[in-house]
Motif scaffolding. Structure first.
Motif, PDB file in Angstrom:
ATOM      1  N   PHE A   1      61.849  91.637  40.610  1.00 22.96           N
ATOM      2  CA  PHE A   1      62.239  92.407  41.675  1.00 22.96           C
ATOM      3  C   PHE A   1      60.944  93.246  41.936  1.00 22.96           C
ATOM      4  O   PHE A   1      60.070  93.575  41.360  1.00 22.96           O
ATOM      5  CB  PHE A   1      63.299  93.263  41.485  1.00 22.96           C
TER       6      PHE A   1
ATOM      7  N   GLN B   1      68.690  84.185  50.836  1.00 24.09           N
ATOM      8  CA  GLN B   1      67.785  83.844  50.208  1.00 24.09           C
ATOM      9  C   GLN B   1      66.970  82.619  50.905  1.00 24.09           C
ATOM     10  O   GLN B   1      67.433  81.848  51.553  1.00 24.09           O
ATOM     11  CB  GLN B   1      68.261  83.276  48.887  1.00 24.09           C
TER      12      GLN B   1
ATOM     13  N   SER C   1      65.437  79.341  37.770  1.00 26.57           N
ATOM     14  CA  SER C   1      65.965  80.670  38.181  1.00 26.57           C
ATOM     15  C   SER C   1      67.044  81.390  37.343  1.00 26.57           C
ATOM     16  O   SER C   1      67.212  82.442  37.621  1.00 26.57           O
ATOM     17  CB  SER C   1      66.577  80.821  39.838  1.00 26.57           C
ATOM     18  N   SER C   2      67.552  80.434  36.405  1.00 25.47           N
ATOM     19  CA  SER C   2      68.638  81.042  35.550  1.00 25.47           C
ATOM     20  C   SER C   2      67.690  81.934  34.564  1.00 25.47           C
ATOM     21  O   SER C   2      68.334  82.587  33.706  1.00 25.47           O
ATOM     22  CB  SER C   2      69.354  79.873  34.617  1.00 25.47           C
ATOM     23  N   TYR C   3      66.269  81.749  34.503  1.00 21.27           N
ATOM     24  CA  TYR C   3      65.697  82.983  33.660  1.00 21.27           C
ATOM     25  C   TYR C   3      65.892  84.420  34.167  1.00 21.27           C
ATOM     26  O   TYR C   3      65.318  85.189  33.768  1.00 21.27           O
ATOM     27  CB  TYR C   3      64.491  82.253  33.407  1.00 21.27           C
ATOM     28  N   GLY C   4      66.069  84.394  35.526  1.00 21.35           N
ATOM     29  CA  GLY C   4      66.226  85.799  36.025  1.00 21.35           C
ATOM     30  C   GLY C   4      65.142  86.059  37.350  1.00 21.35           C
ATOM     31  O   GLY C   4      64.317  84.938  37.300  1.00 21.35           O
ATOM     32  N   TYR C   5      65.196  87.096  37.958  1.00 20.41           N
ATOM     33  CA  TYR C   5      64.550  87.237  39.178  1.00 20.41           C
ATOM     34  C   TYR C   5      63.580  88.283  38.928  1.00 20.41           C
ATOM     35  O   TYR C   5      63.944  89.159  37.877  1.00 20.41           O
ATOM     36  CB  TYR C   5      65.299  87.625  40.233  1.00 20.41           C
TER      37      TYR C   5
ATOM     38  N   VAL D   1      55.967  91.302  42.006  1.00 18.76           N
ATOM     39  CA  VAL D   1      56.484  91.249  43.780  1.00 18.76           C
ATOM     40  C   VAL D   1      56.031  92.465  44.071  1.00 18.76           C
ATOM     41  O   VAL D   1      56.118  93.419  43.717  1.00 18.76           O
ATOM     42  CB  VAL D   1      58.106  91.224  43.633  1.00 18.76           C
TER      43      VAL D   1
ATOM     44  N   SER E   1      61.884  84.141  42.461  1.00 21.42           N
ATOM     45  CA  SER E   1      62.067  83.409  41.249  1.00 21.42           C
ATOM     46  C   SER E   1      61.250  81.886  41.576  1.00 21.42           C
ATOM     47  O   SER E   1      60.974  81.641  42.521  1.00 21.42           O
ATOM     48  CB  SER E   1      63.324  83.245  40.993  1.00 21.42           C
TER      49      SER E   1
ATOM     50  N   TYR F   1      63.850  79.245  50.552  1.00 21.10           N
ATOM     51  CA  TYR F   1      63.410  78.366  49.670  1.00 21.10           C
ATOM     52  C   TYR F   1      62.899  77.311  50.559  1.00 21.10           C
ATOM     53  O   TYR F   1      63.688  76.768  51.490  1.00 21.10           O
ATOM     54  CB  TYR F   1      64.458  77.885  48.690  1.00 21.10           C
TER      55      TYR F   1
ATOM     56  N   GLU G   1      77.245  82.541  35.264  1.00 17.39           N
ATOM     57  CA  GLU G   1      75.923  82.852  34.449  1.00 17.39           C
ATOM     58  C   GLU G   1      75.584  84.244  34.574  1.00 17.39           C
ATOM     59  O   GLU G   1      75.763  85.038  35.768  1.00 17.39           O
ATOM     60  CB  GLU G   1      74.492  82.289  35.246  1.00 17.39           C
TER      61      GLU G   1
ATOM     62  N   LEU H   1      62.538  78.374  41.370  1.00 17.87           N
ATOM     63  CA  LEU H   1      63.776  77.720  41.629  1.00 17.87           C
ATOM     64  C   LEU H   1      64.291  76.973  40.555  1.00 17.87           C
ATOM     65  O   LEU H   1      65.365  76.889  40.108  1.00 17.87           O
ATOM     66  CB  LEU H   1      63.865  76.615  42.988  1.00 17.87           C
TER      67      LEU H   1
ATOM     68  N   TYR I   1      70.614  93.808  34.030  1.00 19.04           N
ATOM     69  CA  TYR I   1      69.288  94.457  34.553  1.00 19.04           C
ATOM     70  C   TYR I   1      69.314  95.954  34.375  1.00 19.04           C
ATOM     71  O   TYR I   1      70.426  96.587  34.368  1.00 19.04           O
ATOM     72  CB  TYR I   1      69.093  94.063  36.186  1.00 19.04           C
TER      73      TYR I   1
END
Lengths: 113, 114
Positions: free
Chosen positions: B105, B48, B99-103, B4, B94, B50, A32, B96, A36
């Protein structure tokens, strides 16, 4: 081990010219990939992700699994595109938060007026 | 939404000291990751969190530790600071499930070790 390579640290392009920022990855699983961007004095922010196949601010990126590449392209550069660009690979090992992003070293894009 | 938030923004410490950096994730996010960005380099994954547990760790020594609280905020602790720990420390959050939608920062904490 996974790796993301951005071969160009610096790239200068004239306004109106096409832009291509290169990104190659190595990963044995299903990748994936993300781009950025960090504009001057701003925080790192998501530009686009390969799974959405979207165009953001005129930028597109296609995942080429055969060449293990995810190059970022824009047909006509604009001055506001000047920024630092990072390619990143997301690896998820489970559904319980076991994931990480591996970043390339970045490319500083400068658009010449 | 403030996104954030990280504190402090800048910090100067002496070699051998200990430091704690703080991060509040974006509202609605449940996962926090920490990255170290040395000058001229891309961000390097530290770990990481969670559900208040460390789920994944990068190639960093045990001097780097962390914590996630019930409100999803997080701390990064570094013991026995070395000159080489000088860097920008980034927190990313993100959700969980997506999270493939992106983080997202934060702006980072600039740590200087002297």
């Amino acid at each position: 081990a996974q790796r993301v390579t951005q071969p160009e640290k610096l790239l200068s392009v004239f306004k109106g010219a096409p832009v291509e920022l290169k990104c190659n990855y190595s990963y044995s699983g299903s990748p994936e990939l993300f781009w950025y961007v960090q504009y001057s004095r701003q925080r790192l922010q998501l530009l686009l992700r390969h799974i959405s196949r979207e165009s953001i601010k005129g930028f597109t990126a296609d995942l080429n699994k055969g060449e293990t590449s995810f190059h970022l392209k824009k047909p006509f550069a604009q001055e506001e595109d000047s920024a630092m660009y990072y390619c990143a690979l997301r690896i998820s090992l489970s559904n319980f938060g076991n994931e990480k992003l591996t970043f390339g070293t970045g490319t500083r894009l400068t658009i010449i007026p | 939404d403030a996104g954030v938030t990280q504190s402090p923004t800048h910090l100067i410490k002496t070699r051998g000291q200990q430091v704690t950096l703080r991060c509040s994730p974006k509202s609605g996010h449940d996962t926090v990751s920490w990255y170290q960005q040395a000058l001229g380099q891309g961000p390097q994954f530290i770990f990481q969190y969670y559900e208040e547990e460390e789920r994944q760790r990068g190639n960093f020594p045990d001097r780097f530790s962390g914590h996630q609280f019930p409100n999803y905020s997080s701390e990064l602790n570094v013991n026995a600071l070395l000159l080489g720990d000088s860097a920008l420390y980034l927190c990313a959050s993100s959700l969980l499930a997506v999270s493939s939608y992106g983080y997202t920062f934060g702006s980072g904490t600039r740590l200087t070790v002297v």
